[in-house]
Design an enzyme around this catalytic site. Structure first.
Site, PDB file in Angstrom:
ATOM      1  CE1 TYR A   1       9.181  -1.403   7.460  1.00  0.00           C
ATOM      2  CE2 TYR A   1       9.990  -3.278   8.711  1.00  0.00           C
ATOM      3  CZ  TYR A   1       9.008  -2.332   8.454  1.00  0.00           C
ATOM      4  OH  TYR A   1       7.838  -2.327   9.184  1.00  0.00           O
TER       5      TYR A   1
ATOM      6  CG  HIS B   1       0.644   3.461   9.871  1.00  0.00           C
ATOM      7  ND1 HIS B   1      -0.052   2.581   9.072  1.00  0.00           N
ATOM      8  CD2 HIS B   1      -0.163   3.708  10.923  1.00  0.00           C
ATOM      9  CE1 HIS B   1      -1.227   2.314   9.610  1.00  0.00           C
ATOM     10  NE2 HIS B   1      -1.327   2.995  10.730  1.00  0.00           N
TER      11      HIS B   1
ATOM     12  CB  CYS C   1      21.813   3.606  17.150  1.00  0.00           C
ATOM     13  SG  CYS C   1      21.753   5.208  17.967  1.00  0.00           S
TER      14      CYS C   1
ATOM     15  CD  GLN D   1      -4.429   3.284   6.746  1.00  0.00           C
ATOM     16  OE1 GLN D   1      -4.490   2.226   7.357  1.00  0.00           O
ATOM     17  NE2 GLN D   1      -5.227   3.548   5.738  1.00  0.00           N
ATOM     18  CG  ASN D   2       0.202   4.933   1.763  1.00  0.00           C
ATOM     19  OD1 ASN D   2      -0.377   4.000   2.303  1.00  0.00           O
ATOM     20  ND2 ASN D   2      -0.201   5.461   0.635  1.00  0.00           N
TER      21      ASN D   2
HETATM   22  N1  APR Z   1      -6.553   2.314  -6.443  1.00  0.00           N
HETATM   23  C1  APR Z   1      -7.313   2.217  -5.320  1.00  0.00           C
HETATM   24  N2  APR Z   1      -7.245   1.172  -4.478  1.00  0.00           N
HETATM   25  C2  APR Z   1      -6.379   0.190  -4.777  1.00  0.00           C
HETATM   26  C3  APR Z   1      -5.549   0.214  -5.919  1.00  0.00           C
HETATM   27  C4  APR Z   1      -5.669   1.342  -6.783  1.00  0.00           C
HETATM   28  N3  APR Z   1      -4.938   1.450  -7.893  1.00  0.00           N
HETATM   29  N4  APR Z   1      -4.802  -0.911  -5.931  1.00  0.00           N
HETATM   30  C5  APR Z   1      -5.139  -1.605  -4.837  1.00  0.00           C
HETATM   31  N5  APR Z   1      -6.084  -0.947  -4.121  1.00  0.00           N
HETATM   32  C6  APR Z   1      -6.711  -1.302  -2.850  1.00  0.00           C
HETATM   33  C7  APR Z   1      -6.753  -2.777  -2.546  1.00  0.00           C
HETATM   34  O1  APR Z   1      -7.911  -3.336  -3.127  1.00  0.00           O
HETATM   35  C8  APR Z   1      -6.806  -2.779  -1.024  1.00  0.00           C
HETATM   36  O2  APR Z   1      -8.150  -2.735  -0.559  1.00  0.00           O
HETATM   37  O3  APR Z   1      -5.929  -0.721  -1.825  1.00  0.00           O
HETATM   38  C9  APR Z   1      -6.114  -1.464  -0.634  1.00  0.00           C
HETATM   39  C10 APR Z   1      -4.768  -1.640   0.022  1.00  0.00           C
HETATM   40  O4  APR Z   1      -4.949  -2.287   1.244  1.00  0.00           O
HETATM   41  P1  APR Z   1      -3.723  -2.713   2.170  1.00  0.00           P
HETATM   42  O5  APR Z   1      -2.685  -3.384   1.361  1.00  0.00           O
HETATM   43  O6  APR Z   1      -4.305  -3.453   3.303  1.00  0.00           O
HETATM   44  O7  APR Z   1      -3.110  -1.306   2.631  1.00  0.00           O
HETATM   45  P2  APR Z   1      -3.577  -0.357   3.817  1.00  0.00           P
HETATM   46  O8  APR Z   1      -5.036  -0.354   3.992  1.00  0.00           O
HETATM   47  O9  APR Z   1      -2.889   0.936   3.589  1.00  0.00           O
HETATM   48  O10 APR Z   1      -2.909  -1.088   5.047  1.00  0.00           O
HETATM   49  C11 APR Z   1      -2.965  -0.489   6.307  1.00  0.00           C
HETATM   50  O11 APR Z   1      -1.514  -2.117   7.244  1.00  0.00           O
HETATM   51  O12 APR Z   1       0.346  -3.505   7.031  1.00  0.00           O
HETATM   52  C12 APR Z   1      -0.137  -2.323   7.536  1.00  0.00           C
HETATM   53  O13 APR Z   1       1.100  -0.471   8.220  1.00  0.00           O
HETATM   54  C13 APR Z   1       0.610  -1.106   7.065  1.00  0.00           C
HETATM   55  O14 APR Z   1      -0.212   1.124   6.656  1.00  0.00           O
HETATM   56  C14 APR Z   1      -0.450  -0.252   6.412  1.00  0.00           C
HETATM   57  C15 APR Z   1      -1.715  -0.734   7.077  1.00  0.00           C
END
Ligand code: APR
Length: 261
Positions: free
Chosen positions: A70, A121, A154, A103-104
């Site tokens: 983190y 999240h 904490c 989710q970010n």
């Molecule tokens: N524009 C659009 N999409 C993109 C770009 C971009 N510039 N760059 C990458 N991507 C896509 C990738 O192809 C992928 O499909 O964004 C997606 C990101 O996927 P993940 O990394 O799996 O992220 P996310 O879906 O937000 O993950 C969900 O998983 O680990 C946990 O808690 C974490 O919130 C997160 C959750």
């Protein structure tokens, strides 16, 4: 017209006619800002996947390792700025008809000025007491980079603090889930930059579709959602959203010129 131009026009027209637009975002929205995504080419930290570190069991086993991950992510995010995808979403969120669910945990949507954001999240900039002590159960913000001590403590009970994010195997905040589910009652549901594999967030698109929404995806590569949505647009969110915004900016009926003063 190219296929992309066709797809943009279709989605823009749907958005223009919508009474309610919901946008669900994932890590891909922040990719152009320099925040690494979880899955895909740069999805690993050392040899670990997010699923290995973002769990209560991983924290119980090795809180320092989890906090190192983190701390590394916080350092990266602190150096990043919102990109044009965040900016377009922030501008759209100024309208009452738009709901934004993310989710970010990087808070780049917040920094871009997105209104009414649902953070499913949590936030990497918030902490809470890992033991849920009486005063430390509520999250507090601490955006110091690097944290003054690792793992952080904490301030109320002196026990371990943990990141204020939702880990795998943990329930999402009830208010956030309620807001996100309510937002699936929309005319257009746009999913942007998410691999669409992590539930319950990934289920929101299905719910919106079942409720009759027009569904569209913007993603760099195909996902499990691509075959299900009405329109899947492949490309960077930082390019596609501004292109969509441009199309929305062109009213079908020309705006009358202001009366010369
Ligand atoms: N524009 C659009 N999409 C993109 C770009 C971009 N510039 N760059 C990458 N991507 C896509 C990738 O192809 C992928 O499909 O964004 C997606 C990101 O996927 P993940 O990394 O799996 O992220 P996310 O879906 O937000 O993950 C969900 O998983 O680990 C946990 O808690 C974490 O919130 C997160 C959750």
């Amino acid at each position: 017209m190219t296929i992309l131009a066709d797809a943009l026009s279709i989605v823009a027209e749907r958005i223009r006619r919508a009474s309610r637009l919901t946008i669900l975002t994932g890590a891909g929205v922040s990719a152009a800002s320099g925040v690494p995504t979880f899955r895909g080419a740069h999805g690993l930290w050392r040899q670990f996947r997010a699923e290995d570190l973002a769990t209560p069991a991983a924290f119980a086993r090795d809180p320092r390792l989890v906090w190192e991950w983190y701390a590394w992510r916080r350092e990266q995010i602190a150096a990043c700025q919102p990109n044009p995808a965040h900016d377009v979403i922030a501008r759209w969120s100024g309208s009452d008809k738009v709901a934004v669910v993310t989710q970010n945990v990087d808070d780049l949507h917040v920094r871009a000025g997105t209104r009414g954001l649902v953070r499913l999240h949590g936030s990497i900039w918030e902490l809470l007491c890992a033991d849920r002590c009486a005063s430390g159960a509520a999250r507090w913000r601490d955006d110091r980079v690097p944290p003054p001590e690792l793992p952080p403590r904490c301030p109320h009970c002196g026990g371990l603090a943990r990141p204020g994010v939702v880990w795998f195997g943990e329930p999402l905040g009830a208010h956030d889930v309620e807001a996100a589910v309510q937002a699936t009652a929309c005319d257009v549901f746009l999913t942007v930059g998410t691999s669409a594999v992590v539930y319950p967030a990934a289920g929101l698109m299905h719910q919106a579709k079942a409720s009759g929404a027009f569904t569209a995806e913007i993603n760099q590569e195909p996902t499990p959602a691509s075959a299900i949505v009405d329109v899947a647009i492949q490309g960077g969110a930082e390019h596609i959203l501004p292109a969509l915004d441009d199309r929305l900016g062109q009213p079908r009926v020309p705006t009358p010129k202001p009366y010369p003063s």
